[in-house]
Design an enzyme around this catalytic site. Structure first.
Site: not given
Ligand code: ISL
Length: 665
Positions: A116, A118, A122, A191, A319, A377, A448-449
């Site tokens: 859209n 912005d 989305d 997630d 997570d 994770e 994404h991290d």
């Molecule tokens: O734990 C860490 C360092 O040892 C971090 O790198 C960890 O692995 C990571 O940040 C965890 O990630 C997940 O949870 C976070 C979020 O910011 C991340 O995007 C997500 O993938 C908190 O919810």
């Protein structure tokens, strides 16, 4: 299992699952190869002795009191002995499952596709791209959080688990998306962020407002001791400033209840001045840790999981799920372990006392009745811990994400260094050979991290498309031909690499902003920026190139998608999908010398050989395909073989830098 003491030999420690993974981690943090453990003199050393010898390493400051070393040793022994079980890896044909055959694709919704205009991706944008994803060949999607959230940590801080954040669309959009995914024969996983909620979640608000509330015990609240309690407070819901004191268990007036660090810098506690209490947050100050020891928390979480499973979602990525069980009493973290791991307190929750019990319960009460898929994770997990969490016979999780392959030993994400692919080979070989057929590995380089892997291997990839394609092709070949389920991160298939951000104002991640401030305390602004640029999670969070770029962002940030890489992904994904040998086949290492990675995958009379050069120089290949009756499927320098003649061609006996070949017989 035999209890470990300081008189146990290292070989005995290494034989326990947690001892193995903890020591592997310690070596890794110190930049020492695991190979040292193979030396007989080292193996026969006693744990207590090793720890005392370690006082000559950077782990301890000169002249460290032996009592301090003794405390670290006891802390390590405590975690090792907390695990009574072990998994004996099997070597049988793996049980088939859709998620073993699938290729997953991770969508970070805010930067995927903006429908859209912005400036933010989305749900309707994802719907628009479903045909693209189907065509790419991926058959399962993982959506990073789309729930209602103040977006302090891009949605990993959830305010309402049963509502879609309006920035992403509505529940109707979600239902349409899910139906569209299923119509195309694909799966969708969400997630599940349940180690913490947002501080704006109803549970937390009620808990903070009223000490008698039933929600008070949903979190970790601690009354502040005496007058003068609390560090710096800002408004009502802010943290104490600076670092928490590093040692001591005594009540510290004005200090947080323990010395744990938050992963996003500063102490892991918020002080709420009006209520004169502290509350725990391992991540941002708006991500409040849930108390899983409270059965009501667990039941409410399972209820919420059922809400989504009733809608038809196929499972969850969970997570930081290994952090949900904390050591009762939340004792201080050991400062030496804190220094080694960069965060104080981790030993009290990364492998907590009730973690397996909770994994099992989630499985029994929420997932199994729906036959839902789970991938946890689990930062800090090594292979043995992963086995304990995923072996079929244990009924816990289907898969986990372990992260030990994302940086080479001795480095952390914020370091400026070159990633050595020889390490990746050793890591993969270890998992391929020892994980066991009742466990199943996830294969990924990006999410994404993390900054993009190709940029870590060689930072010049941004300016050198030939080099970039070579490295990305090599990574893709490994990802789609090793045993495990590939997780493609959005943009991998476009060949995206890291961005040349020019200043902190271009970065929006809550993590890097905290760290940057911390870096500035001890280094020049230039050095602090270098580190921030290396490690920032923003590299993977920019809008994908198919979006119209918002006017306030400079165009140069918008990398172009590379059609060559996209074509390659499609073909490799199709190759894997059509080859049971590449999915379920066994693994044999043929050549693991420096810069070489040559292995065989085989099943039911079909064998593939993958032959790679992991380095920047030409090397001689030790695999002669034609002589052994193999046909060439793919070669980095020539592409896929399309004709009989190409398949039977004898390539150069040398492998060009980062070249990869796939053979079949
Ligand atoms: O734990 C860490 C360092 O040892 C971090 O790198 C960890 O692995 C990571 O940040 C965890 O990630 C997940 O949870 C976070 C979020 O910011 C991340 O995007 C997500 O993938 C908190 O919810």
């Amino acid at each position: 299992m035999k209890k470990i003491t300081e008189n146990s030999k290292l070989s005995e420690v290494w034989a326990t699952p947690v001892g193995h993974d903890v020591f592997a981690k310690i070596l890794m943090q110190m930049g020492i190869s695991e190979k040292v453990i193979k030396a007989p003199v080292v193996r026969s050393l006693k744990l207590g002795k090793i720890m005392r010898l370690a006082k000559h390493t950077p782990l301890f400051e000169k002249g460290t009191d032996p009592a301090v070393i003794d405390k670290v040793t006891q802390a390590i022994i405590h975690v090792i002995n907390s695990e009574p079980d072990e998994v004996v890896p099997k070597n049988e044909a793996p049980k088939p499952a859709w998620w073993k055959e699938a290729v997953f694709y991770q969508i970070y919704p805010r930067s995927f596709k903006d429908s859209n205009g912005d400036g933010t991706g989305d749900l309707r944008g994802i719907i628009e791209k479903l045909d693209y994803l189907k065509d790419l060949g991926v058959n399962a999607l993982w959506l990073s959080p789309i729930y209602d959230s103040p977006q302090d940590d891009n949605g990993y801080d959830i305010r309402d688990y049963r509502k879609i954040d309006p920035m992403f669309g509505s529940m109707e959009d979600f239902d349409e998306l899910l139906a569209g995914v299923h119509e195309r024969g694909m799966h969708l996983i969400m997630d599940l962020v349940v180690n913490h909620t947002s501080d704006e979640h109803e549970w937390f608000k009620a808990a903070l407002a009223d000490p008698e509330s039933k929600y008070r015990d949903y979190y970790f609240f601690r009354e502040a001791g005496g007058a003068g309690a609390g560090g710096e407070t800002v408004e009502n819901s802010t943290v104490s400033g600076g670092k928490a004191p590093a040692t001591g268990n005594q009540l510290r007036a004005g200090a947080p209840p323990n010395n744990w660090d938050s992963f996003f810098s500063g102490p892991a506690w918020n002080y709420y001045k009006d209520q004169n209490v502290w509350a725990l947050h391992l991540f941002s100050k708006k991500q409040m840790d849930l108390n899983w020891d409270n059965p009501n928390v667990r039941e409410d979480v399972y209820d919420m999981i059922r809400f989504w499973l009733d809608k038809g979602v196929d499972g969850f990525r969970m997570d930081v799920i290994n952090y949900i069980s904390k050591e009762p009493g939340l004792p201080d973290g050991d400062p030496t372990i804190g220094k080694l791991m960069n965060f104080t307190g981790v030993e009290h929750y990364f492998y907590g006392p009730r973690m397996h019990e909770y994994f099992h319960e989630i499985h029994e009460k929420a997932f199994a009745p729906y036959n839902a898929f789970s991938v946890g994770e689990t930062p800090g997990f090594g292979m043995k811990m992963a086995q304990l969490a995923t072996a079929e016979e244990r009924g816990e999780l289907d898969m986990i994400f372990s992260f030990d392959h994302l940086e080479t030993p001795g480095h952390v994400r914020y370091d400026d260094y070159r990633y050595d692919l020889n390490y990746l080979r050793d890591y993969m070989v270890d998992w391929m050979q020892n994980y066991g057929s009742q466990c199943w590995m996830s294969l990924f380089y990006n999410n994404h991290d993390n900054p993009r892997m190709a940029s870590k291997v060689d930072p010049r990839v941004g300016n050198d498309p030939v080099l970039r394609r070579r490295i990305q092709t090599l990574l893709a070949v490994l990802q789609f031909t090793l045993r495990g389920t590939p997780f493609v991160y959005q943009g991998d298939e476009m060949g995206l690499v890291n961005y040349d951000f020019v200043g902190i104002d271009e970065l929006s991640d809550v993590e890097v902003r905290g760290f940057y401030k911390q870096f500035l305390e001890t280094m020049t602004p230039e050095a602090a920026w270098e580190k921030a640029l290396c490690g920032t999670r923003d590299h993977a969070r920019e809008l994908l190139p198919w979006n119209d770029f918002p006017a306030d962002r400079p165009d140069r940030l918008n990398q172009q998608a590379d059609p060559e890489i996209e074509k390659l992904y499609k073909e490799l994904i199709a190759l894997r999908a059509g080859s049971p040998a590449l999915i379920y086949g066994g693994f044999a290492l043929l050549d693991g010398r420096k810069d070489h990675f040559c292995y065989m995958r085989g099943k039911d009379g079909t064998s593939y050989v993958v032959d790679c050069n992991l380095g920047a120089h030409t090397v001689k290949s030790s695999f002669d395909g034609p002589i052994q009756g193999f046909r060439l499927v793919f070669d980095t320098t020539k592409g896929f073989a399309r004709t009989e003649e190409q398949a039977l061609r004898r390539p150069d006996d040398r492998l060009a830098p980062y070249e990869a070949r796939i053979w079949v017989k």
